[in-house]
Structures are given as structure tokens and as C-alpha cells.
Motif scaffolding. Structure first.
Motif, PDB file in Angstrom:
ATOM      1  N   ALA A  53      15.428  27.468 -44.404  1.00  0.00           N
ATOM      2  CA  ALA A  53      14.763  26.201 -44.720  1.00  0.00           C
ATOM      3  C   ALA A  53      15.722  25.132 -45.229  1.00  0.00           C
ATOM      4  CB  ALA A  53      13.653  26.444 -45.745  1.00  0.00           C
TER       5      ALA A  53
ATOM      6  N   VAL B 296       0.409  30.111 -39.986  1.00  0.00           N
ATOM      7  CA  VAL B 296       1.220  29.823 -41.173  1.00  0.00           C
ATOM      8  C   VAL B 296       0.332  30.013 -42.395  1.00  0.00           C
ATOM      9  CG1 VAL B 296       2.644  28.122 -42.374  1.00  0.00           C
ATOM     10  CG2 VAL B 296       2.537  28.112 -39.862  1.00  0.00           C
ATOM     11  N   SER B 297       0.728  30.906 -43.276  1.00  0.00           N
ATOM     12  CA  SER B 297      -0.068  31.130 -44.485  1.00  0.00           C
ATOM     13  C   SER B 297       0.118  29.960 -45.443  1.00  0.00           C
ATOM     14  CB  SER B 297       0.372  32.420 -45.173  1.00  0.00           C
ATOM     15  OG  SER B 297       1.659  32.260 -45.755  1.00  0.00           O
TER      16      SER B 297
ATOM     17  N   ALA C 175       6.978  30.534 -38.629  1.00  0.00           N
ATOM     18  CA  ALA C 175       7.204  29.915 -39.933  1.00  0.00           C
ATOM     19  C   ALA C 175       8.154  30.728 -40.806  1.00  0.00           C
ATOM     20  CB  ALA C 175       5.865  29.718 -40.640  1.00  0.00           C
ATOM     21  N   ARG C 176       8.036  32.053 -40.792  1.00  0.00           N
ATOM     22  CA  ARG C 176       8.887  32.862 -41.677  1.00  0.00           C
ATOM     23  C   ARG C 176      10.354  32.790 -41.256  1.00  0.00           C
ATOM     24  NH1 ARG C 176       6.814  35.536 -45.628  1.00  0.00           N
ATOM     25  NH2 ARG C 176       4.562  35.921 -45.753  1.00  0.00           N
TER      26      ARG C 176
ATOM     27  N   VAL D 176       3.462  30.251 -47.371  1.00  0.00           N
ATOM     28  CA  VAL D 176       4.660  29.910 -46.597  1.00  0.00           C
ATOM     29  C   VAL D 176       4.724  28.400 -46.368  1.00  0.00           C
ATOM     30  CG1 VAL D 176       5.783  30.173 -44.351  1.00  0.00           C
ATOM     31  CG2 VAL D 176       4.871  32.176 -45.534  1.00  0.00           C
TER      32      VAL D 176
ATOM     33  N   GLU E 120       5.971  26.837 -49.506  1.00  0.00           N
ATOM     34  CA  GLU E 120       7.384  27.148 -49.744  1.00  0.00           C
ATOM     35  C   GLU E 120       8.270  26.320 -48.825  1.00  0.00           C
ATOM     36  OE1 GLU E 120      10.073  29.310 -52.181  1.00  0.00           O
ATOM     37  OE2 GLU E 120       7.926  28.896 -52.260  1.00  0.00           O
ATOM     38  N   LEU E 121       7.856  26.164 -47.566  1.00  0.00           N
ATOM     39  CA  LEU E 121       8.600  25.282 -46.657  1.00  0.00           C
ATOM     40  C   LEU E 121       8.658  23.864 -47.209  1.00  0.00           C
ATOM     41  CD1 LEU E 121       7.459  26.287 -43.044  1.00  0.00           C
ATOM     42  CD2 LEU E 121       9.827  26.144 -43.865  1.00  0.00           C
TER      43      LEU E 121
ATOM     44  N   LEU F  74      11.568  29.613 -42.602  1.00  0.00           N
ATOM     45  CA  LEU F  74      11.693  29.666 -44.055  1.00  0.00           C
ATOM     46  C   LEU F  74      13.026  30.278 -44.477  1.00  0.00           C
ATOM     47  CD1 LEU F  74      10.291  29.101 -46.720  1.00  0.00           C
ATOM     48  CD2 LEU F  74       9.172  31.337 -46.546  1.00  0.00           C
ATOM     49  N   ARG F  75      13.515  31.239 -43.695  1.00  0.00           N
ATOM     50  CA  ARG F  75      14.792  31.876 -44.049  1.00  0.00           C
ATOM     51  C   ARG F  75      15.944  30.874 -44.068  1.00  0.00           C
ATOM     52  NH1 ARG F  75      12.736  36.222 -40.817  1.00  0.00           N
ATOM     53  NH2 ARG F  75      13.847  35.434 -38.977  1.00  0.00           N
TER      54      ARG F  75
END
Length: 613
Positions: free
Chosen positions: A558, A574-575, A551-552, A578, A581-582, A555-556
Motif C-alpha cells: 500500500a 473488499v472487507s 485488495a489484500r 481492508v 486499512e488501504l 494492501l501488502r
């Protein structure tokens, strides 16, 4: 005792985990009308019809060889329903198949020329069905029954004279209250407190039934809503054709305010702008209507008169302002291709929506010529050509060429800044079927994965597997997922697409044909590891592509997903932060999850597919 099994198949959902909204209300109403006549009547639960593929569903319905099978046909399910009829008859030859619903009409040869059914019933069917069932149980001749056509040695007979729909709505209790249709908190609960419609819109099916309104009176309607609330209903959808034009509208709103004082329910209905007042808007909100549908249809007054819609855009804008003032969201309908309109009328309609703050609530869609509508009857003289198969999409009018219909839709999307129909969302969760293993009957939405090296060299086995899948469950939604260990020639995608196009066609396969897309059978490529960027870009021109990543990492990039980057298939944990934010940064259609719980949450919270499973 003879057994009657009633089945209503769902609208294909936009994604595998999205709720179908399938509530077999029509089947339940027929079951109510047939009670006490000496038959054992079962309405097949929506959990069954929504989850089983074609083979498993036929096995389920044909179990214990029912004497009768009744199918409710709508444009989204008629082909699958007719296949089910044939498959049930193959397993249980003595079963008599009855069909009814909006698709069963004397002016719909697409359905009537099909095989596999024995009796067709048109129009409102409760009274007719009760008479039909009595004769079936007594083994009496069905010919001449009102609204009924019977298959004989020489084919299907003509329909008996269509009876006037005149029975009181209170004659038959709600199938929810008779425990024939479940009240499910995860689905909307559909009710009718009115039948008939005083409007005469030529593109609409409703005027076919009756222009005389038959109502469930206010006390009975309030009691029904109360009972549904006590059974656990969460959202009640009124199917009344024009909710605010019913008699005693104000009194009904007062009753709903009282019955929903604790706001345990939300309500939804379709209204017309004409006659709506500020007081109505206040009461609608107080009762629990957080969202309503309202028809604009066209901004050309001549067109509105020609299609017998009447009304005016100004009235719609005025009503929308009042409803928005109470915090009620709207769905506003605008139709492309109405006789009398030209492309610029549709674009003026988009301008009107934007000017009145309705652009984000607009539903803009091409005209379909539904069976039983006045517009279908006059199509030839109006210069309208339409696809004879569901969804009966208009292909040409006197003022719209096929190219203009497509271009107008594209321009409407460009001005509104969004896609106006469903995206064929692939199902990329863990647990899909292995395409290189023998294919067995599966679910209504299947993802078949082909992984490993040299997929192109294995294409014969791959295509054979797809053939088997299409034969086993021909109307199931199918995702062919390629997860290559190394690049493959693009010819493989074309070979797969050609194979998929040989499958049975349906509403779902035609709905996006104007885009060159297939809502029923799709191809997705999952990229594991690094691949040549030029090859990835070429793949994206031919299929949906998703890069497998944490996921991170997604996200970079996205904001670039689905733009200059493939979509993301998220693996691992996936927190919540995150995930949120996605949801804010990424294009929602270009994020999928390997974990089914996360995928369901994304569909529900980010995509807005209500009640994703």
C-alpha cells in the motif's frame, strides 16, 4: 404557449462518480422573473445536465423544438454551452438562443465572437430578462434594451447601456420555493441574502455589479432557511460576497441559531477577517458553520493595497485563531501572480500559513483575469499577459516570468507536501465502453477500454474509435483505458495523446496544461498479469498505470502504490477492515476499484469528494 428552456452546465468533476455541485440557481432565478409573462418555462434538471454527453444532451434540449433556449455561461462551461447552442439550432433551427452569466461581458471577445447564439445579456439579469422575454413573446425589436446585445445581419450589436442593479431581493421569490430548482440532499443548496460588494478587489468579479448592498432582511432570510430545511436541504451555502459585512450580521446569526437549533443543517460562507470578533466566531459555530472560506491572497501589504484588497495578514491570523478555537475549519486563499507580488512574496505566504497552523487548509492557485474585473481592464499597463480563453490564467506579469509562475507553484506544493489542484482520476470501474465496437453517444464521463493482444497493430482502429468518440461527445470527459495482454511500443501512447490533443479545447483541457496534463482527456493503462518491470516503469512515465489485483495484494504494497509501484485497480470483494486499512496506508489517488459502489465509497470517504454517487 411559447416554450423557454433554461440550461446551466456543470463544472467538470474531478472523478466520474464525484458530485458536480451543479445547482442551476441562475437559471432558476431567471425562470422566476419570467413567470406570468405568457411563456412555458422549464429549468433542465441537474441530473440531466450532469449525466448526458454532448449528443444526448442536445437531443434532450432540442426535443419538441423550444422557441427559446437560455444558457448560463461560466468559465467552466462556456465552450460546451456554445456547442450545445449550435447543436440545438441544428436540430431546431427556429429556436432562438439567449446567453448570459459572468462570461457575457463587453470585455470578453472570446465569447462574443462565437456563433450559435442570437441574444447576449450582461450583468444581473432578472429585471432585464423579464423585459427581454416580454419583447420576445411580442416579437418586438430588442435593440436598445439595457445590457442586451442582439445578433443581426452584420453581426452582434453593442450592448445597451448597463442598468444599475437596484431591484429589491424580495421582489423575486427563491426558485427552490417555486419548485423550479430541486432541493437535493446530495447537493449543496445555494442562496443569496445579499447582492453587491463594498470591497473593490480588482481581481474579483463581484464589484462589477454594485458597491451598494441589497439585502434580504433577517426575517425573510430566516424564513428561507427554514423552508429549505423543511424541503430536505442538508448544507446551505451563502453566496453573499462577504458574509460578515452585511447589515444586521449579528441578528442574522441569532436567527440562524434559532432556525437550526436541532443542527439539521450545516452552513458555509466566505468571510473577511476585518470586523470578525470572538462573539461572531462563537455564534457562527452555534448556528452550524463548520467551515468557512477566508481570503489571505497575499502577505505583501503593498500588493493588497494595489489590488484594492486592503486588510492585513495579521488580521487573517487573528480571525483564523478565533474560528479554529470554536472548531470551525477554514479554506484560506493565497494567489500566485498578483501585480506587485514577486515569487518570494508567495513563499513568504506559505511560511505565514505554516506558522499560523493554516498550511493544510490553504488553497494556493494562480491568478486568472476574469471578464468584467478591473484588473483585466488594466492588464496592459500592469504588464500582465493572460490566456484569452478560460480559465484566463495569467502567463506573465511584470514581476513573474512564465517559468517563475510554474516554479513558484511547484515550490509551494513542495513546502506544503501536497498537490494543490485536481488529479485527473481515471474511471476504471467495470462497465466501460468497448473501444473496438462502434461508438455511440454516451455519458458525460466515458471510459473507453481497448483490451487484448497486439494493441499497437490495432492502432489504426483504436485511433479511429477515439476520433469517433471525440466527434460524438467532444466536451465529455474521456478516459482511454488500455488493458494489454502483452507489452506494446510506447509510440502507441504518443499516438493516442496526439489524437486526444486534436479534440476541442476547453476549460477542463487547459486547467492543468501547465503540468502537461489534461483534465478532460486522459490515458490509463491497466496491467493484468506480469509484465517486464522496465516496460512498466517506462509506461508510468507516459501515462497513469494501475495493476489489477485483489485488495489484500494491494494492501501488502500500500505505501508503495504510486511511488515505486503502479497504482492498484482493486477487483473482487473488499472487507470493510481492508478498505479502511488501504485508506490509511495508500496514496488515495493511486487506488481505484472495479466495483462502482466501492469506488464511490473511496471517493466520498477517503478522497473527500462530497456526495460521490
Amino acid at each position: 404557449m411559447k416554450k423557454l428552456r433554461l440550461v446551466q452546465l456543470p463544472v467538470p468533476p474531478p472523478a466520474a462518480l464525484a458530485a458536480t455541485g451543479n445547482v442551476p440557481l441562475a437559471a432558476g432565478c431567471l425562470a422566476v422573473s419570467g413567470r406570468g409573462l405568457g411563456a412555458d418555462i422549464e429549468v433542465v434538471a441537474p441530473d440531466v445536465t450532469d449525466s448526458l454527453g454532448d449528443t444526448q444532451l442536445a437531443d434532450f434540449v432540442a426535443r419538441d423544438e423550444p422557441d427559446f433556449l437560455g444558457l448560463s455561461l461560466y468559465l467552466w462551461n462556456c465552450e460546451r454551452s456554445l456547442l450545445l447552442a449550435k447543436e440545438v439550432k441544428r436540430r431546431s433551427p427556429r429556436t432562438e438562443v439567449l446567453i448570459g452569466g459572468p462570461e457575457v461581458s463587453a470585455d470578453n471577445p472570446f465569447v462574443l465572437r462565437q456563433q450559435g447564439f442570437d441574444v447576449a445579456v450582461s450583468g444581473e439579469a432578472e429585471d432585464t430578462f423579464a423585459m427581454l422575454l416580454q419583447k420576445l413573446l411580442a416579437n418586438e425589436d430588442l435593440r436598445g434594451l439595457p445590457g442586451v446585445a442582439v445578433r443581426g445581419p452584420l453581426g452582434l450589436s453593442a450592448f445597451g447601456p448597463q442598468p444599475a442593479a437596484s431591484f429589491e431581493l424580495s421582489k423575486y421569490p427563491s426558485p427552490y420555493l417555486e419548485d423550479l430548482v430541486p432541493v437535493d440532499r446530495e447537493r449543496s443548496t445555494y442562496i443569496e441574502t445579499v447582492r453587491g460588494c463594498r470591497s473593490h478587489c480588482t481581481f474579483c468579479f463581484y464589484p462589477r455589479s454594485s458597491s451598494v448592498l441589497r439585502t434580504l432582511d433577517v426575517p425573510a432570510s430566516a424564513r428561507l432557511v427554514k423552508a429549505l430545511r423543511e424541503k430536505g436541504a442538508r448544507e446551505v451555502v451563502f453566496l453573499d460576497h462577504t458574509f460578515n459585512h452585511r447589515p444586521e450580521f449579528d441578528e442574522l446569526l441569532d436567527a440562524l441559531v434559532k432556525e437550526n437549533a436541532q443542527k439539521q443543517l450545516t452552513f458555509f460562507a466566505e468571510v473577511r477577517a476585518e470586523g470578525l470578533t470572538k462573539e461572531h466566531a462563537r455564534k457562527l459555530k452555534q448556528a452550524g458553520f463548520d467551515r468557512l472560506e477566508i481570503g489571505l491572497q497575499s502577505v505583501n501589504r503593498g500588493t493588497l493595497k494595489r489590488v484594492k484588497r486592503g486588510g492585513s495578514p495579521e488580521k487573517v491570523a487573528e480571525a483564523a485563531k478565533m474560528l479554529h478555537g470554536e472548531g470551525i475549519e477554514l479554506l484560506v486563499d493565497l494567489i500566485i501572480g498578483l501585480p506587485g507580488d514577486v515569487p518570494n512574496d508567495v513563499l513568504r505566504g506559505i511560511d505565514f500559513l505554516e506558522a499560523n497552523g493554516l498550511a493544510q487548509e490553504a488553497q494556493v492557485f494562480p491568478l486568472s483575469l476574469l471578464p468584467g474585473t478591473a484588473m483585466r481592464a488594466t492588464a496592459l499597463e500592469d504588464g500582465v499577459e493572460f490566456d484569452p480563453a478560460p480559465p484566463y490564467r495569467v502567463q506573465r506579469t511584470a514581476t513573474f516570468s512564465p517559468e517563475e509562475l510554474r516554479d513558484t507553484l511547484a515550490e509551494a506544493e513542495a513546502r506544503l507536501g501536497r498537490r494543490l489542484d485536481e488529479w485527473p482520476r481515471p474511471h476504471l470501474c467495470d462497465g466501460g465502453l468497448d473501444g473496438f465496437q462502434p461508438q455511440l453517444p454516451g455519458p458525460q464521463h466515458a471510459a473507453v477500454w481497448f483490451s487484448g493482444h497486439d494493441l499497437f497493430q490495432k492502432r489504426a482502429q483504436l485511433l479511429s474509435s477515439i476520433d469517433a468518440r471525440l466527434a460524438i461527445d467532444p466536451y465529455a470527459t474521456l478516459d482511454v483505458v488500455l488493458a494489454p495482454a502483452d507489452p506494446f511500443p510506447l509510440d502507441l501512447l504518443e499516438a493516442i495523446r496526439a489524437k486526444l490533443s486534436q479534440g476541442r479545447q476547453s476549460y477542463a483541457s487547459r486547467a492543468l496544461a501547465h503540468r502537461g496534463e489534461d483534465l478532460q482527456r486522459r490515458i490509463a493503462v491497466v496491467l493484468r498479469g506480469d509484465f517486464d518491470p522496465d516496460w512498466v516503469e517506462a509506461i508510468r512515465e507516459h501515462a497513469q498505470a494501475f495493476r489489477e489485483q485483489p485488495a489484500r495484494a494491494a494492501l501488502r504494497d500500500a505505501a508503495r502504490l504510486g511511488d515505486d509501484q503502479p497504482g492498484a485497480r482493486i477487483v473482487g470483494e473488499v472487507s470493510p477492515a481492508v478498505f479502511d486499512e488501504l485508506g490509511k496506508l495508500a496514496g488515495a489517488d493511486f487506488v481505484c476499484f472495479a466495483d462502482p459502489a466501492l469506488e464511490a465509497a473511496w471517493q466520498r470517504r477517503i478522497l473527500g469528494f462530497a456526495d460521490a454517487r
